[in-house]
Design an enzyme around this catalytic site. Structure first.
Site, PDB file in Angstrom:
ATOM      1  N   ILE A  87       0.822  -1.208   0.000  1.00  0.00           N
ATOM      2  CA  ILE A  87       0.000   0.000   0.000  1.00  0.00           C
ATOM      3  C   ILE A  87       0.863   1.268   0.000  1.00  0.00           C
ATOM      4  O   ILE A  87       0.376   2.342  -0.367  1.00  0.00           O
ATOM      5  CB  ILE A  87      -0.958  -0.031   1.224  1.00  0.00           C
ATOM      6  CG1 ILE A  87      -2.208   0.777   0.966  1.00  0.00           C
ATOM      7  CG2 ILE A  87      -0.257   0.387   2.495  1.00  0.00           C
ATOM      8  CD1 ILE A  87      -3.310   0.525   1.987  1.00  0.00           C
ATOM      9  N   ASN A 133      11.933  -8.298   6.476  1.00  0.00           N
ATOM     10  CA  ASN A 133      12.154  -7.608   7.743  1.00  0.00           C
ATOM     11  C   ASN A 133      11.743  -8.520   8.890  1.00  0.00           C
ATOM     12  O   ASN A 133      10.706  -9.188   8.833  1.00  0.00           O
ATOM     13  CB  ASN A 133      11.335  -6.315   7.777  1.00  0.00           C
ATOM     14  CG  ASN A 133      11.807  -5.301   6.745  1.00  0.00           C
ATOM     15  OD1 ASN A 133      12.986  -5.254   6.417  1.00  0.00           O
ATOM     16  ND2 ASN A 133      10.884  -4.501   6.228  1.00  0.00           N
ATOM     17  N   GLN A 173      10.138  -4.776  11.156  1.00  0.00           N
ATOM     18  CA  GLN A 173       8.939  -5.551  10.838  1.00  0.00           C
ATOM     19  C   GLN A 173       7.739  -4.948  11.576  1.00  0.00           C
ATOM     20  O   GLN A 173       7.713  -4.929  12.805  1.00  0.00           O
ATOM     21  CB  GLN A 173       9.115  -7.019  11.244  1.00  0.00           C
ATOM     22  CG  GLN A 173       7.935  -7.886  10.829  1.00  0.00           C
ATOM     23  CD  GLN A 173       8.091  -9.343  11.256  1.00  0.00           C
ATOM     24  OE1 GLN A 173       9.015  -9.693  11.987  1.00  0.00           O
ATOM     25  NE2 GLN A 173       7.180 -10.178  10.794  1.00  0.00           N
ATOM     26  N   HIS A 218       6.380 -12.181   5.653  1.00  0.00           N
ATOM     27  CA  HIS A 218       6.165 -11.716   4.281  1.00  0.00           C
ATOM     28  C   HIS A 218       7.493 -11.331   3.674  1.00  0.00           C
ATOM     29  O   HIS A 218       8.408 -10.873   4.378  1.00  0.00           O
ATOM     30  CB  HIS A 218       5.204 -10.530   4.242  1.00  0.00           C
ATOM     31  CG  HIS A 218       5.591  -9.391   5.145  1.00  0.00           C
ATOM     32  ND1 HIS A 218       5.344  -9.413   6.504  1.00  0.00           N
ATOM     33  CD2 HIS A 218       6.235  -8.234   4.896  1.00  0.00           C
ATOM     34  CE1 HIS A 218       5.807  -8.295   7.046  1.00  0.00           C
ATOM     35  NE2 HIS A 218       6.366  -7.555   6.096  1.00  0.00           N
TER      36      HIS A 218
END
Ligand code: 5GP
Ligand code: ZN
Length: 114
Positions: A31, A87, A94, A100
């Site tokens: 995003i 991360n 993170q 992810h």
């Protein structure tokens, strides 16, 4: 897992700009992109980070990394190259505690990172 953003996206409860789906993983656009192409590749199953995933389900960890490569190729990044970022924890930056991989491409990346 309750109150997990990426579990909710994987379940279709929160919309995201999907770029790929497999039985085990989903890939969707970040995003807040940090590069012309910035996609997150996420195992559907909840694991907090890469260490938990590799300890808990090494076959899924392998599938996830293969999915990263597939998605990068599908997005046309394979020839020019791209960066994979995972991360981990507070110092790693993170913010979403569902493992992810960031796939970043479309421009040259500097090294070392800031
Ligand atoms: P982290 O900082 O945990 O490595 O990465 C989390 C990433 O998730 C960030 O790059 C952030 O921009 C992205 N992100 C946070 N909330 C949302 C959301 O609701 N939808 C999407 N597509 N990405 C998000
Ligand atoms: Zn989750």
């Amino acid at each position: 897992m309750a109150d997990c953003l990426f579990c909710a996206i994987a379940a279709g409860e929160i919309p995201a700009a999907l770029v790929a789906e497999s039985a085990q993983c989903i890939a969707f656009r970040d995003i807040n992109p940090q590069a012309p192409t910035h996609v997150l590749v996420v195992p559907r199953q909840h694991y907090a980070d890469a260490a938990a995933l590799t300890a808990g389900d090494p076959a899924l960890a392998a599938d996830w990394l293969a999915e990263v490569s597939r998605v990068a190729a599908e997005l046309g990044l394979a020839d020019a190259g791209y960066r994979i970022v995972i991360n981990t924890g507070d110092d790693g930056g993170q913010t979403v505690r569902h493992v992810h991989a960031h796939v970043l491409g479309g421009r040259a990346m500097g090294w070392p990172p800031g």
